[in-house]
Design a protein around this motif. Structure first.
Motif, PDB file in Angstrom:
ATOM      1  N   ARG A  23      -1.090 -12.402  -0.037  1.00 36.37           N
ATOM      2  CA  ARG A  23      -0.467 -11.088   0.154  1.00 36.37           C
ATOM      3  C   ARG A  23      -1.127  -9.988  -0.668  1.00 36.37           C
ATOM      4  NH1 ARG A  23       4.639 -13.568  -2.846  1.00 36.37           N
ATOM      5  NH2 ARG A  23       4.614 -12.475  -4.863  1.00 36.37           N
ATOM      6  N   HIS A  26      -3.484  -7.093   0.859  1.00 35.95           N
ATOM      7  CA  HIS A  26      -3.039  -5.910   1.602  1.00 35.95           C
ATOM      8  C   HIS A  26      -1.857  -5.268   0.871  1.00 35.95           C
ATOM      9  CE1 HIS A  26       0.480  -8.184   2.971  1.00 35.95           C
ATOM     10  NE2 HIS A  26      -0.347  -9.169   3.303  1.00 35.95           N
ATOM     11  N   PHE A  27      -1.432  -4.121   1.358  1.00 32.39           N
ATOM     12  CA  PHE A  27      -0.310  -3.392   0.776  1.00 32.39           C
ATOM     13  C   PHE A  27       0.889  -3.376   1.716  1.00 32.39           C
ATOM     14  CE2 PHE A  27      -3.631  -1.931  -2.001  1.00 32.39           C
ATOM     15  CZ  PHE A  27      -3.006  -1.553  -3.181  1.00 32.39           C
ATOM     16  N   ASN A  28       1.004  -4.355   2.587  1.00 33.94           N
ATOM     17  CA  ASN A  28       2.105  -4.412   3.546  1.00 33.94           C
ATOM     18  C   ASN A  28       3.246  -5.272   3.004  1.00 33.94           C
ATOM     19  OD1 ASN A  28       0.468  -2.946   5.329  1.00 33.94           O
ATOM     20  ND2 ASN A  28      -0.419  -4.817   6.146  1.00 33.94           N
ATOM     21  N   GLU A  29       4.438  -5.110   3.598  1.00 34.85           N
ATOM     22  CA  GLU A  29       5.551  -5.985   3.266  1.00 34.85           C
ATOM     23  C   GLU A  29       5.157  -7.423   3.591  1.00 34.85           C
ATOM     24  OE1 GLU A  29       9.171  -4.573   5.090  1.00 34.85           O
ATOM     25  OE2 GLU A  29       8.809  -2.518   4.448  1.00 34.85           O
ATOM     26  N   PHE A  30       5.731  -8.374   2.844  1.00 35.26           N
ATOM     27  CA  PHE A  30       5.179  -9.727   2.940  1.00 35.26           C
ATOM     28  C   PHE A  30       6.234 -10.826   3.103  1.00 35.26           C
ATOM     29  CE2 PHE A  30       5.344  -8.338  -1.527  1.00 35.26           C
ATOM     30  CZ  PHE A  30       6.182  -9.295  -2.081  1.00 35.26           C
ATOM     31  N   ASN A 197       4.004   0.496  -1.107  1.00 34.25           N
ATOM     32  CA  ASN A 197       4.102   0.118   0.304  1.00 34.25           C
ATOM     33  C   ASN A 197       4.577  -1.317   0.509  1.00 34.25           C
ATOM     34  OD1 ASN A 197       3.463   2.038   2.412  1.00 34.25           O
ATOM     35  ND2 ASN A 197       2.230   0.412   3.332  1.00 34.25           N
ATOM     36  N   MET A 198       4.192  -2.232  -0.380  1.00 31.48           N
ATOM     37  CA  MET A 198       4.559  -3.637  -0.161  1.00 31.48           C
ATOM     38  C   MET A 198       6.054  -3.876  -0.323  1.00 31.48           C
ATOM     39  SD  MET A 198       2.419  -3.035  -2.848  1.00 31.48           S
ATOM     40  CE  MET A 198       2.309  -3.145  -4.653  1.00 31.48           C
ATOM     41  N   LYS A 199       6.766  -2.932  -0.957  1.00 38.29           N
ATOM     42  CA  LYS A 199       8.217  -3.039  -1.038  1.00 38.29           C
ATOM     43  C   LYS A 199       8.901  -2.225   0.057  1.00 38.29           C
ATOM     44  CE  LYS A 199      10.322  -2.763  -5.051  1.00 38.29           C
ATOM     45  NZ  LYS A 199      10.652  -2.363  -6.442  1.00 38.29           N
ATOM     46  N   GLU A 201       7.421  -0.100   3.369  1.00 38.51           N
ATOM     47  CA  GLU A 201       6.374   0.526   4.181  1.00 38.51           C
ATOM     48  C   GLU A 201       6.851   1.895   4.652  1.00 38.51           C
ATOM     49  OE1 GLU A 201       4.290  -1.794   7.089  1.00 38.51           O
ATOM     50  OE2 GLU A 201       4.661  -3.659   6.005  1.00 38.51           O
ATOM     51  N   ARG A 311      -3.531  -5.800  -6.681  1.00 34.57           N
ATOM     52  CA  ARG A 311      -4.081  -5.563  -5.336  1.00 34.57           C
ATOM     53  C   ARG A 311      -5.376  -4.761  -5.380  1.00 34.57           C
ATOM     54  NH1 ARG A 311       0.880  -6.800  -4.692  1.00 34.57           N
ATOM     55  NH2 ARG A 311       1.703  -7.646  -2.721  1.00 34.57           N
TER      56      ARG A 311
END
Length: 493
Positions: A23, A26-30, A197-199, A201, A311
Motif C-alpha cells: 500500500r 500509492h496514496f489511495n485508500e487501502f 489521501n490514503m485516509k 480520498e 510513501r
C-alpha cells in the motif's frame, strides 16, 4: 437490536487492509470492503444492550465516550442486519450530514464505548456506517433534494471544514441562502489538505460538494476573509455570518537552532503533499525521498506524517513523543466506557515497521536543539529523555528532563505535529470578536454567539482543536441557533 445471539455466534471481523509494503506504493485508500453477508453478520453482533453507550456522546474525565452526533447506531445496525439498507441510510442521515467522512477518519468513539467491548471485541460500527452510506451513493439514494421553499434569509459561512459544511448543509435544508467562503483553492478545510489521501480520498469530498451545490449551497474558493474579502462586506450582504475557520495556529518548538532550513509544521507538509498527489505539481512540494525525517508529536497528525514520509521514500522516519508509552490494555483506572488510553499502532507506524524494521516511536523525549550545517540546513536533532515528576505544590505530574540524557539523531527534515492553538487573530480582528484565554473565539456557555452582533462561531475556532465528528456536531448546533435568530423558532435537529 440485531440478532439476539449475534455477538455470541460471530467474532469481530475487520475489513482486509492491503499489506504495508504494497500500500505504500500509492496514496489511495487501502481497505477492501467485505461481502454483504459478512457485513450483515457484523451488524448482527450489535445486541439489545439496554443502554446504548455507543450513541451517548457524554464526557467522562475530560474524554468523549460514545458518538457526539448521537448516531442511532443500534437502530441502523439492526436494519443493516435485516437487509433494509434504504431505511438504514435514512436513519443514519437523520443525525450525520457526512457519514462518508466520519466512516473514514473518525477514531470510532462509538466502538470504544460499545457494550460488547466490555468482555469481547466491539461491534464494527464505523465500517458498518461506511457500508450504509456507500450503498446509498451506489444505488442512487443520495439524490439531490433542494428545499421546496426559500426563506429569503442569507447566511455566510467562513470556512469549509466539517463544522462549516455541516452548518451550511443544515441551514440550506431549512431554506436559507447559504454561501461558504474558503481561503484555499478547494473545499474541505483540513478534510481536504490536513488529512492525507490514503485516509480520505478527495473525490469523496468533491462528491458531497457536488450534491450540496445542486441543492443550492454556493461555494467561493480562494476567499481569505479578513484579507482579500472584507468582513464588513459580508456583514452588509448577509443576515448572519458563521465563523468556522478552525484552530489554525500550530504549536511551535522553541528550541535553539529553530531557524534551520528543513523544519516544517505538519499541516504544511501534509497539505503540500496532498496538492502534489492531486495535481502532480511539484511547486512547493516537500520531498522527503532519501532523507532522514523526524516527526515531533504523536497523535493522528504525527502518524499521518509518518505514513506520508514512508510513501515518499524517506531514508528513515523517527517519531518523537513526550509522554510515556501507553499500556497495551486498559488500566484499572481507565474502565469502560471511558475512552481507552491504550497504545495504538496506526497505519503509518505499521508501514514504518515494515520498511525500516522497527517501531518509529521514541517515547519520553523532546527536542533540546536543532543542529544545522554551515549552510544553515538541518542535519541533526539533539533530543533529551524525560521522566514523569509530580509537582509538590500543584500535585500535577509533569514531564521533566533527565540531566545528562541528551542524544543526537540524524535529521534532514523535522515535521512539527504538536497540535494547534486557537483562532487566527486576523479573522477575529476583522469581525471584532473577542477571544478567550485559550485564544479561541469567546462565546457564552451553551451558545455560539460571539461578541459581535449577528456573528457566530463554531468548530475548532470556538471549541479548540478537536475531531471531525465534533466539528459536525458543532456545525449542526450553530445552525439551530442561527436559524432560531433568523426565524424566531427552529425545527432543525
Amino acid at each position: 437490536m440485531g440478532k439476539p445471539t449475534g455477538f455470541m455466534e460471530y467474532n469481530r471481523k475487520n475489513e482486509t487492509a492491503v499489506e504495508p509494503l504494497e500500500r505504500i506504493k500509492h496514496f489511495n485508500e487501502f481497505h477492501t470492503p467485505m461481502t454483504d453477508k459478512d457485513r450483515r453478520e457484523q451488524a448482527a453482533r450489535c445486541m439489545d444492550c439496554g443502554v446504548p453507550f455507543c450513541q451517548s456522546g457524554m464526557m467522562i474525565h475530560g474524554m468523549t465516550s460514545g458518538c457526539p452526533l448521537n448516531n442511532l447506531i443500534p437502530e441502523w445496525n439492526d436494519l443493516l442486519f435485516r437487509g433494509n439498507m434504504d431505511k438504514a441510510l435514512q436513519m443514519l442521515l437523520q443525525t450525520n450530514n457526512f457519514p462518508e467522512f466520519t466512516a473514514r477518519v473518525c477514531p470510532a468513539l462509538c466502538e470504544a464505548s460499545c457494550t460488547c467491548g466490555m468482555n469481547d471485541s466491539p461491534v464494527t460500527c464505523k465500517a458498518n456506517e461506511n457500508a450504509i452510506i456507500e450503498y446509498g451513493y451506489a444505488n442512487g439514494l443520495m439524490e439531490v433534494k433542494p428545499p421546496k421553499v426559500r426563506t429569503g434569509k442569507k447566511v455566510a459561512v467562513v470556512g469549509s471544514g466539517p463544522a462549516g459544511l455541516a452548518a451550511a448543509d443544515q441551514l440550506n435544508k431549512r431554506g436559507h441562502d447559504v454561501t461558504v467562503y474558503e481561503k484555499s483553492d478547494r473545499i474541505g478545510g483540513l478534510l481536504m489538505y490536513g488529512i492525507p489521501n490514503m485516509k480520505l480520498e478527495k473525490w469523496v469530498i468533491e462528491r458531497k460538494q457536488k450534491v450540496m451545490e445542486e441543492e443550492g449551497v454556493k461555494f467561493v474558493v480562494n476567499a481569505d476573509v479578513g484579507k482579500n474579502v472584507r468582513a464588513d462586506d459580508l456583514l452588509k450582504q448577509y443576515d448572519s455570518v458563521i465563523l468556522c475557520c478552525g484552530a489554525s495556529n500550530p504549536r511551535d518548538i522553541k528550541a535553539p537552532g529553530r531557524e534551520a532550513q528543513g523544519i516544517y509544521f505538519a499541516v504544511d507538509f501534509l497539505s503540500r503533499s496532498t496538492k502534489h498527489v492531486l495535481s502532480g505539481n511539484k511547486e512547493g512540494w516537500i520531498d522527503t525521498k532519501g532523507k532522514n525525517v523526524v516527526v515531533i508529536g504523536g497523535g493522528d497528525t504525527g502518524n499521518d506524517c509518518v505514513g506520508t514520509a514512508v510513501r515518499q521514500g524517506a531514508k528513515s522516519v523517527v517519531q518523537v513523543e513526550m509522554m510515556p508509552k501507553l499500556p497495551d490494555e486498559r488500566a484499572a483506572d481507565n474502565p469502560w466506557p471511558e475512552w481507552p488510553r491504550v497504545c495504538k499502532t496506526d497505519y503509518g507506524q505499521e508501514e514504518a515497521i515494515a520498511v525500516y524494521g522497527k517501531d518509529p516511536r521514541i517515547y519520553q523525549a523532546t527536542v533540546k536543539e536543532f543542529i544545522s550545517d554551515k549552510n544553515g540546513a538541518l542535519k541533526k536533532v539533539k533530543l533529551i529523555k524525560l521522566e514523569p515528576k509530580k509537582d509538590a505544590k500543584t500535585g500535577r505530574t509533569n514531564m521533566a528532563e533527565i540531566a545528562g540524557s541528551e542524544f543526537e539523531i540524524p535529521a534532514d527534515y523535522v515535521l512539527i505535529a504538536a497540535g494547534f492553538l486557537g483562532a487566527q487573530e486576523y479573522v477575529a480582528k476583522a469581525f471584532n470578536v473577542k477571544l478567550d484565554a485559550r485564544t479561541n473565539v469567546e462565546t457564552p456557555a451553551g451558545s455560539y454567539k460571539t461578541s459581535t452582533d449577528r456573528v457566530f462561531a463554531a468548530g475548532d475556532m470556538q471549541r479548540g482543536q478537536s475531531l471531525v465528528v465534533w466539528g459536525i456536531r458543532e456545525g449542526r448546533n450553530v445552525a439551530r441557533e442561527v436559524d432560531e435568530m433568523l426565524m424566531g423558532y427552529t425545527n432543525l435537529a
